[in-house]
Design a protein around this motif. Structure first.
Motif, mmCIF file in Angstrom:
data_model
loop_
_atom_site.group_PDB
_atom_site.id
_atom_site.type_symbol
_atom_site.label_atom_id
_atom_site.label_comp_id
_atom_site.label_asym_id
_atom_site.label_seq_id
_atom_site.Cartn_x
_atom_site.Cartn_y
_atom_site.Cartn_z
ATOM 1 N N UNK A 545 54.921 11.456 3.887
ATOM 2 C CA UNK A 545 56.259 11.979 4.476
ATOM 3 C C UNK A 545 56.068 11.473 5.948
ATOM 4 N N UNK A 546 54.851 11.418 6.459
ATOM 5 C CA UNK A 546 54.873 10.922 8.081
ATOM 6 C C UNK A 546 55.398 9.495 8.054
ATOM 7 N N UNK A 547 55.142 8.649 7.093
ATOM 8 C CA UNK A 547 55.380 7.223 6.712
ATOM 9 C C UNK A 547 56.901 7.243 6.658
ATOM 10 N N UNK A 548 57.274 7.830 5.694
ATOM 11 C CA UNK A 548 58.737 7.969 5.423
ATOM 12 C C UNK A 548 59.696 8.280 6.662
ATOM 13 N N UNK A 549 59.171 8.964 7.636
ATOM 14 C CA UNK A 549 59.893 9.761 8.738
ATOM 15 C C UNK A 549 59.707 8.616 9.933
ATOM 16 N N UNK A 550 58.990 7.642 9.618
ATOM 17 C CA UNK A 550 58.557 6.621 10.876
ATOM 18 C C UNK A 550 57.458 7.132 11.929
ATOM 19 N N UNK A 551 56.462 8.174 11.240
ATOM 20 C CA UNK A 551 55.389 8.590 12.388
ATOM 21 C C UNK A 551 54.039 7.747 11.429
ATOM 22 N N UNK A 552 53.019 7.828 12.288
ATOM 23 C CA UNK A 552 51.865 7.445 11.475
ATOM 24 C C UNK A 552 50.730 8.245 11.536
ATOM 25 N N UNK A 553 49.609 8.092 10.926
ATOM 26 C CA UNK A 553 48.368 9.088 10.463
ATOM 27 C C UNK A 553 47.786 9.630 11.932
ATOM 28 N N UNK A 554 48.176 8.730 13.039
ATOM 29 C CA UNK A 554 47.559 9.007 14.192
ATOM 30 C C UNK A 554 48.315 10.200 14.663
ATOM 31 N N UNK A 555 49.509 10.613 14.180
ATOM 32 C CA UNK A 555 50.343 11.964 14.816
ATOM 33 C C UNK A 555 49.688 13.117 14.133
ATOM 34 N N UNK A 556 48.762 13.093 13.038
ATOM 35 C CA UNK A 556 48.704 14.249 12.108
ATOM 36 C C UNK A 556 48.011 15.142 12.681
ATOM 37 N N UNK A 557 47.109 14.925 13.887
ATOM 38 C CA UNK A 557 46.389 16.032 14.419
ATOM 39 C C UNK A 557 46.921 16.650 16.063
ATOM 40 N N UNK A 558 48.289 15.971 16.386
ATOM 41 C CA UNK A 558 48.766 16.222 17.469
ATOM 42 C C UNK A 558 49.598 17.491 17.591
ATOM 43 N N UNK A 559 49.700 18.010 18.585
ATOM 44 C CA UNK A 559 50.429 19.170 18.664
ATOM 45 C C UNK A 559 51.605 19.135 19.032
ATOM 46 N N UNK A 560 52.639 19.901 18.631
ATOM 47 C CA UNK A 560 54.221 19.699 19.172
ATOM 48 C C UNK A 560 54.410 19.460 20.625
ATOM 49 N N UNK A 597 67.702 8.001 21.427
ATOM 50 C CA UNK A 597 66.600 8.568 20.143
ATOM 51 C C UNK A 597 67.648 9.160 19.196
ATOM 52 N N UNK A 598 68.748 9.705 19.437
ATOM 53 C CA UNK A 598 69.659 10.086 18.467
ATOM 54 C C UNK A 598 70.083 9.074 17.381
ATOM 55 N N UNK A 599 70.384 7.725 17.968
ATOM 56 C CA UNK A 599 70.709 6.658 17.105
ATOM 57 C C UNK A 599 69.525 6.533 16.220
ATOM 58 N N UNK A 600 68.280 6.532 16.581
ATOM 59 C CA UNK A 600 67.185 6.383 15.482
ATOM 60 C C UNK A 600 67.031 7.345 14.745
ATOM 61 N N UNK A 601 67.007 8.657 15.014
ATOM 62 C CA UNK A 601 67.230 9.732 13.945
ATOM 63 C C UNK A 601 68.295 9.611 12.980
ATOM 64 N N UNK A 602 69.509 9.331 13.470
ATOM 65 C CA UNK A 602 70.769 8.899 12.660
ATOM 66 C C UNK A 602 70.228 8.067 11.615
ATOM 67 N N UNK A 603 69.819 7.056 12.111
ATOM 68 C CA UNK A 603 69.415 5.813 11.284
ATOM 69 C C UNK A 603 68.382 6.355 10.221
ATOM 70 N N UNK A 604 67.389 7.098 10.602
ATOM 71 C CA UNK A 604 66.339 7.811 9.768
ATOM 72 C C UNK A 604 67.087 8.648 8.616
ATOM 73 N N UNK A 605 68.003 9.424 9.033
ATOM 74 C CA UNK A 605 68.603 10.343 8.077
ATOM 75 C C UNK A 605 69.477 9.464 7.038
ATOM 76 N N UNK A 606 70.145 8.551 7.613
ATOM 77 C CA UNK A 606 70.905 7.733 6.465
ATOM 78 C C UNK A 606 70.039 7.168 5.418
ATOM 79 N N UNK A 607 68.866 6.551 5.885
ATOM 80 C CA UNK A 607 67.708 5.804 5.206
ATOM 81 C C UNK A 607 67.246 6.746 4.115
#
Lengths: 674, 316
Positions: A545-560, A597-607
């Motif tokens: 899932x992280x990969x499909x939304x354009x985040x990587x493994x290194x984000x897994x242990x981060x806090x919001x 950022x809005x543009x990037x999130x919209x692109x992700x949603x369309x994809x």
């Protein structure tokens, strides 16, 4: 505290210094503000200079984190956050940072006022609105007679007739900023006001001192389009009437186009470009300005990737040579990384960039490196790297997605759905039968076909979010039926896991919709836990899932709190699609985000929609976003559907006045419509 | 918006609580070891009473009836304001309480004034100057105040201010000078708790955006802090103050003995030692009622402090 650079020495309160800039109401010279962090000082504002003349409206634009708000706050001398370490701010010839507390209070009470961004934060919840405006009037009238007991309304110490007087004038001010029935509402508390009304009250507080300069920090960002349009209109009228100068901080170029005479483009604490609004928006000279303009959804073809600015605004820690925008700049060359870029003075403004990239110098293709990468080229590259050409081709082709009028059964259908809320009426009202009852959703019938995107638009309070809650089962209808795939949707609490799977939700503000005490991996895995996935499978799925939304493994242990707004919204999206839902409800998914950022999130949603064949119910007050993403649009007003149809048709030729008003209210860059 | 239904609801629940209190306090009598009639008579007569004497005593005080009936009789009397008579002096308990009450109320009120006068400025200063020497000093002071037992501070103050310096009288009640030391003793402990609370509550509020709105009006920092910030910081403080008022009565028991003030606390302690059950009962009941009423008032004050508080909402 304040070190003045040698070249810009002004006497502290010396208005008599003969100087070219003595006509300026506000003169900011080489302002430098730093934050202390554990890693050392961060240069939030890094040598900003600009000026505002009496009666002029100047906009400061840039992404979040560029130092816009810090600049604004430093101008009025508000300390938090950050420390002014260099440069000067002169208001009306007075050096703000060297002035005494008393002089500074005088300036705030007389010359300069500020309107803040967050309508929930501007007003003090403990005092009624009238009191807060009256206070401002009183400070303006008697700046030197501020006795605590008087302001606390302590009997014997407070001059009651004065206060009564100021309250009366507060009512007048409320009328001027467009608050209806001001005489009734003057005693109301902030929580009884809507967001737009609160911002108006904030404006009234600011205007009470009859300032020469009004600084407005994203005053309309949290408001819906119609309210924003009304408020901007009010701004324009009041500043004209009073010949008041305005410094408007915003990330919305549409707002700038609407009301600003001049623009200052800020990036990473530095001024990139200044100039008259028309020129800057029509022919931006700086690559950053150009990139910002490209990111607007209205510039891209429907359902197509919106150009984005890759990367993020850097934290300016320590000495960094070169242009701060160079790492993200498509026109950058090696020399951009070293030495400070020069600032070119032009007749109508300044540009801070290396020689040769400055646009508009000669004709469009005159410059050496004018092939600007943020448009077509980048789109093509991104498309090929993320989605197959065929997928793009399908989406691009004119063939519409399945429509409800096809024979296929709709995924979601609402039949005569109504939702009423009992409002706290009290015994007396109940006895008199004048009980207030809020009709949030009124007899709505609509269908959402599998695979389509339905946009839901309307002013705030029109019932958009309630309707979404009815679809997700967070609310149950008072009457009518909501069906998902033919089966009635019960309350979320009573549904089986299997039916809960089918619907994912992304909320507006990821900072409040994600648990701040869970690391990203667990946030995403929550629905998987609930569904009883075992350990390894769950971990694999989170990675996927992280990969499909354009985040990587290194984000897994981060806090919001360690993630940016855009990254958080990606996490929220990952959680929403974790169980492979068929319908995803997007409640204002990008309205809290910057344009880029809005543009990037919209692109992700369309994809994601293309890849996973998702059906979207998109709620947004931003018509550009709706227009870009939706197949069909439903317009709500007071809980009723007033118009529905194909997106192009509804937004191009609205047949209902409500829709027309919504379309009308969107601030646009006239010149950008090709 | 409308407080009437909330008030009705809140009074209703308060009544239920009070009914429970009355049952428990009445039940106290039966939980004590030994036959009260026998115990009391043996103390009064200073010898083992005869069966006939015990019977007569029971009849006189209604102790020969079935328990629920006794309770009903007692409750009827209580509702009429008659808490019964003391076993020893035949004085009316209501009169005993009313005699002792002013001294205790006076002490409680003075202590609250001392506590607030100490806690609010210290807590606010501490929050505004967070992390500085002022903050650390006040935090340390609060820690000492919380840790120090009341009675010990009381004796210490007597030693210094009464015996050595001679500025205040050692003990007794009736004049203002006699009120100072006990009020300071009792108020300090309370102030210590409140100071920390005011500090943390202020720290939460000091980041709020509306303070910048207030500053940008041109208001003095003092008004920004003591008007705009403090009002919002007071809600949790008042809650704890309400709970502390109960603790104040506990404290008063000790302090009244240290300073020899014939207040409610002393009356209670004497009654306990004498096994004067009706008096113990009366004071317990009175205190419980006072506690319930205070908390009701505290709840109602939220509405004033924070207008967003919807009192009760829907009482169902």
């Amino acid at each position: 505290m304040t070190t003045t650079p040698p070249t810009l020495e002004y006497g502290p309160d010396d208005a008599a210094t003969p100087d070219d800039e003595s006509t300026d109401l506000l003169a900011v010279e080489n302002l430098q503000v730093q934050f202390g962090t554990y890693d050392g000082p961060v240069r939030a504002v890094d040598g900003v200079s600009f000026s505002v003349e009496p009666g002029e409206t100047v906009g400061i634009v840039g992404e979040s984190g560029c130092g816009k708000s810090v600049t604004a706050r430093s101008i009025v001398g508000l300390q938090e956050p950050g420390e002014v370490v260099g440069g000067t701010v002169h208001i009306d010839g007075v050096n703000v940072h060297e002035a005494s507390d008393r002089t500074r209070r005088r300036l705030r009470g007389d010359t300069v006022s500020m309107v803040f961004q967050d309508p929930d934060q501007t007003l003090n919840p403990a005092f009624d609105v009238g009191e807060q405006i009256a206070e401002s009037l009183k400070v303006h009238d008697q700046p030197e007679r501020q006795r605590l007991l008087d302001y606390l309304h302590a009997p014997l110490f407070a001059s009651r007739s004065d206060w009564r007087d100021h309250r009366k004038r507060a009512v007048e001010l409320m009328a001027q900023v467009g608050i209806d029935d001001p005489a009734d509402r003057v005693d109301d508390y902030p929580h009884e006001f809507s967001g737009g009304m609160r911002q108006r009250a904030g404006l009234a507080i600011a205007l009470a001192s009859d300032p020469d300069l009004l600084i407005a920090d994203e005053p309309t960002t949290a408001l819906d389009t119609t309210t924003q349009a009304q408020l901007l209109d009010r701004f324009r009228r009041l500043t004209d009437e009073r010949n008041m100068a305005t410094l408007l901080i915003t990330h919305d170029l549409g707002v700038v186009a609407d009301i600003c005479d001049r623009v200052v483009v800020l990036y990473a604490g530095q001024v990139m470009e200044t100039g008259p609004t028309d020129r800057v928006l029509a022919e931006p000279h700086h690559p950053y300005t150009r990139a910002l303009l490209e990111c607007r959804t209205s510039r891209a073809a429907r359902k197509q990737r919106v150009p984005t600015i890759e990367g993020a605004v850097p934290d300016r820690l320590g000495e960094q040579p070169g242009c701060p925008f160079a790492p993200r700049c498509p026109a950058a060359v090696d020399t951009c990384q070293e030495g400070k870029p020069p600032t070119f003075e032009r007749d109508d403004g300044t540009v801070r960039c290396r020689e040769g990239v400055v646009f508009g110098e000669s004709d469009d293709d005159g410059g050496p490196v004018l092939e600007y990468g943020c448009g077509e080229t980048q789109c093509a590259r991104e498309d090929s790297s993320t989605t197959s050409d065929t997928a793009t081709a399908t989406a691009r082709s004119a063939s519409p997605p399945p429509r409800p009028d096809d024979d296929t059964d709709p995924l979601v259908s609402l039949e005569g759905v109504s939702k009423r809320y009992q409002q706290a009426g009290g015994l007396l009202r109940r006895l008199l039968g004048t009980d207030r009852c809020l009709q949030a959703v009124d007899d709505v019938t609509l269908e959402i076909a599998a695979g389509e995107t339905l946009g839901l638009v309307g002013e705030s309070g029109s019932g958009k979010s309630t309707l979404a809650d009815l679809v997700t089962g967070l609310e149950t209808p008072t009457s009518g039926a909501v069906r998902f795939d033919g089966d009635p949707v019960g309350a979320a609490g009573t549904r089986t896991a299997a039916t809960l799977h089918d619907v994912g939700v992304v909320f507006q503000n990821p900072r409040s919709s994600l648990n701040p005490r869970l690391p990203v991996a667990q946030v995403i895995a929550e629905p998987l836990y609930a569904d009883g996935w075992e350990d390894q499978r769950r971990r694999d799925r989170v990675g996927e899932l992280l990969e499909s939304v354009g985040l990587s493994e290194r984000h897994t242990e981060r806090y919001p709190h360690e993630l940016s707004g855009g990254q958080l919204q990606r996490v929220a999206i990952a959680r929403a699609i974790a169980l492979e839902p068929r319908l995803v409800v997007l409640d204002e998914p990008v309205s809290a985000l910057d344009v880029s950022v809005q543009a990037r999130v919209l692109n992700l949603l369309l994809e994601l929609q293309r890849e996973l064949e998702l059906t979207y119910l998109l709620i947004s007050h931003d018509l550009d976003v709706v227009e870009h993403v939706s197949d069909r649009v439903v317009v709500l007003s007071n809980g009723e559907v007033v118009e529905a149809g194909q997106t192009e048709r509804v937004l191009a030729e609205p047949s209902h006045p409500e829709t027309a008003a919504l379309v009308e209210a969107v601030p646009r860059l006239e010149h950008s419509s090709q | 918006m409308d407080t009437a239904p909330y008030l009705v609801h809140r009074f209703g629940t308060s009544l239920v609580v009070l009914a429970g209190v009355s049952v428990v306090t009445y039940g106290l009598l039966f939980l004590t070891p030994g036959d009260p009639a026998e115990v009391i008579l043996s103390q009064q007569l200073d010898r083992q009473p005869s069966e006939a004497e015990i019977e007569a005593f029971r009849a006189e005080h209604g102790m020969d009836e079935p328990v629920p009936l006794q309770y009903a009789d007692w409750l009827t009397d209580v509702l009429r304001g008659d808490l019964g008579t003391s076993y020893y002096s035949d004085a009316s308990i209501s009169a005993l309480i009313l005699d002792a009450l002013p001294l205790t109320l006076e002490l409680a009120a003075a202590s609250v004034v001392v506590a607030l006068a100490l806690a609010i400025p210290t807590g606010v200063l501490s929050a505004v100057h967070r992390g500085t020497a002022i903050d650390r000093a006040s935090q340390l002071g609060a820690l000492v105040g919380v840790s120090m037992p009341n009675f010990w501070l009381g004796y210490l103050l007597i030693l210094v201010f009464a015996l050595t310096l001679g500025v205040f009288p050692v003990a007794g009640a009736g004049s203002y000078s006699q009120l100072v030391l006990p009020a300071v003793t009792l108020g300090t402990g309370m102030a210590a708790v409140l100071t920390r609370l005011v500090r943390s509550s202020m720290l939460d509020v000091l980041d709020e955006g509306y303070l910048d709105t207030a500053r940008s009006k041109g208001l003095r920092e003092r008004i920004v802090v003591y008007k705009h910030a403090l009002r919002n910081a007071l809600v949790p403080v008042v809650t704890i103050l309400g709970v502390q008022l109960g603790a104040l009565l506990n404290g008063a028991v000790v302090i009244e003995i240290v300073f020899q003030r014939p207040g409610l606390g002393m009356l209670l302690v004497d009654a306990v030692f004498e096994r004067n059950y009706p008096v113990v009962q009366g004071i317990t009941l009175f205190t419980a009622v006072a506690f319930v009423v205070t908390n009701l008032l505290v709840d109602l004050s939220y509405r004033y402090l924070d207008p967003r508080v919807e009192l009760g909402g829907d009482p169902t």
